[in-house]
Motif scaffolding. Structure first.
Motif, PDB file in Angstrom:
ATOM      1  N   HIS A  76      41.110   0.662  43.784  1.00 25.09           N
ATOM      2  CA  HIS A  76      40.285   2.092  43.940  1.00 25.09           C
ATOM      3  C   HIS A  76      38.963   1.593  44.558  1.00 25.09           C
ATOM      4  O   HIS A  76      38.391   0.611  44.003  1.00 25.09           O
ATOM      5  CB  HIS A  76      40.219   2.843  42.877  1.00 25.09           C
ATOM      6  N   ASN A 105      41.430  10.587  42.588  1.00 22.32           N
ATOM      7  CA  ASN A 105      40.953  10.015  41.513  1.00 22.32           C
ATOM      8  C   ASN A 105      39.795   9.201  41.361  1.00 22.32           C
ATOM      9  O   ASN A 105      39.637   7.971  40.804  1.00 22.32           O
ATOM     10  CB  ASN A 105      42.168   8.967  40.846  1.00 22.32           C
ATOM     11  N   LYS A 108      38.328   6.637  38.731  1.00 25.78           N
ATOM     12  CA  LYS A 108      39.059   5.217  38.536  1.00 25.78           C
ATOM     13  C   LYS A 108      37.724   4.329  38.892  1.00 25.78           C
ATOM     14  O   LYS A 108      37.613   3.190  38.267  1.00 25.78           O
ATOM     15  CB  LYS A 108      40.039   4.960  39.644  1.00 25.78           C
ATOM     16  N   SER A 109      36.654   4.630  39.834  1.00 22.16           N
ATOM     17  CA  SER A 109      35.809   3.741  40.008  1.00 22.16           C
ATOM     18  C   SER A 109      34.524   4.244  39.444  1.00 22.16           C
ATOM     19  O   SER A 109      33.436   3.438  39.505  1.00 22.16           O
ATOM     20  CB  SER A 109      35.417   3.943  41.635  1.00 22.16           C
TER      21      SER A 109
END
Length: 177
Positions: A76, A105, A108-109
């Motif tokens: 990601h 999403n 995720k990071s």
């Protein structure tokens, strides 16, 4: 025949992308498709275009960017340049600008970052998608999230006051954990 229902969207996450599926969706009045840059091994857009390019104009298409192939695995990233290239590739592969491009999403990071650093990364990613709209690569943009808690932390009660505001927010809903 049933009337078109704009509230029903054909999600292609685990779909086989067959032309017949798209034709059947149109027959029952479905006019929206949801896919992603990374679906079907990063080939979803090319598969759709090669199997049913003549049908795609009948649909409102949403797609997502944020997951990338990296050294044989999926990773990601919120890097603005990567997001921009993914939006460009999505439009090219689909043969048209998507109606909505979601930041896929982003949590995720953002997990494990300080709120300040997370906010900077989120701001930069949102600005990249906002610019994609401005130059015509997509009609609108949004955020798609399974877990909004890291987003809320990054925004730190500030809403989207300083960040480009998404047109659409897609959040996980349902009965599964």
């Amino acid at each position: 025949m049933r009337r078109t229902d704009s509230g029903v969207i054909l999600g292609l996450y685990r779909s086989d992308h067959r032309r017949q599926t798209l034709e059947d969706a149109l027959v029952v009045g479905i006019r929206s498709l949801d896919t992603s840059y990374n679906y079907r091994g990063f080939d979803s857009h090319r598969i759709l275009s090669s199997t049913a390019s003549d049908l795609l104009s009948a649909f409102s298409i949403s797609t997502k960017v944020g997951f990338f192939q990296e050294s044989g695995r999926v990773a990601h990233s919120l890097a603005p340049g990567r997001l921009r290239r993914a939006v460009e590739e999505s439009a090219s592969d689909l043969g048209r600008a998507p109606d909505v491009v979601f930041l896929h999403n982003p949590e995720k990071s953002l997990v494990g970052m300080s709120p300040t650093h997370a906010r900077e990364r989120l701001d930069a990613a949102c600005a990249a998608l906002d610019e994609a709209v401005a130059v015509g690569l997509c009609a609108s943009w949004g955020i798609s999230s399974w877990d909004t808690r890291p987003l809320i932390e990054a925004l730190n009660g500030d809403s989207f006051a300083k960040t480009p505001t998404p047109d659409v927010l897609m959040v996980r809903a349902g009965l599964t954990p």
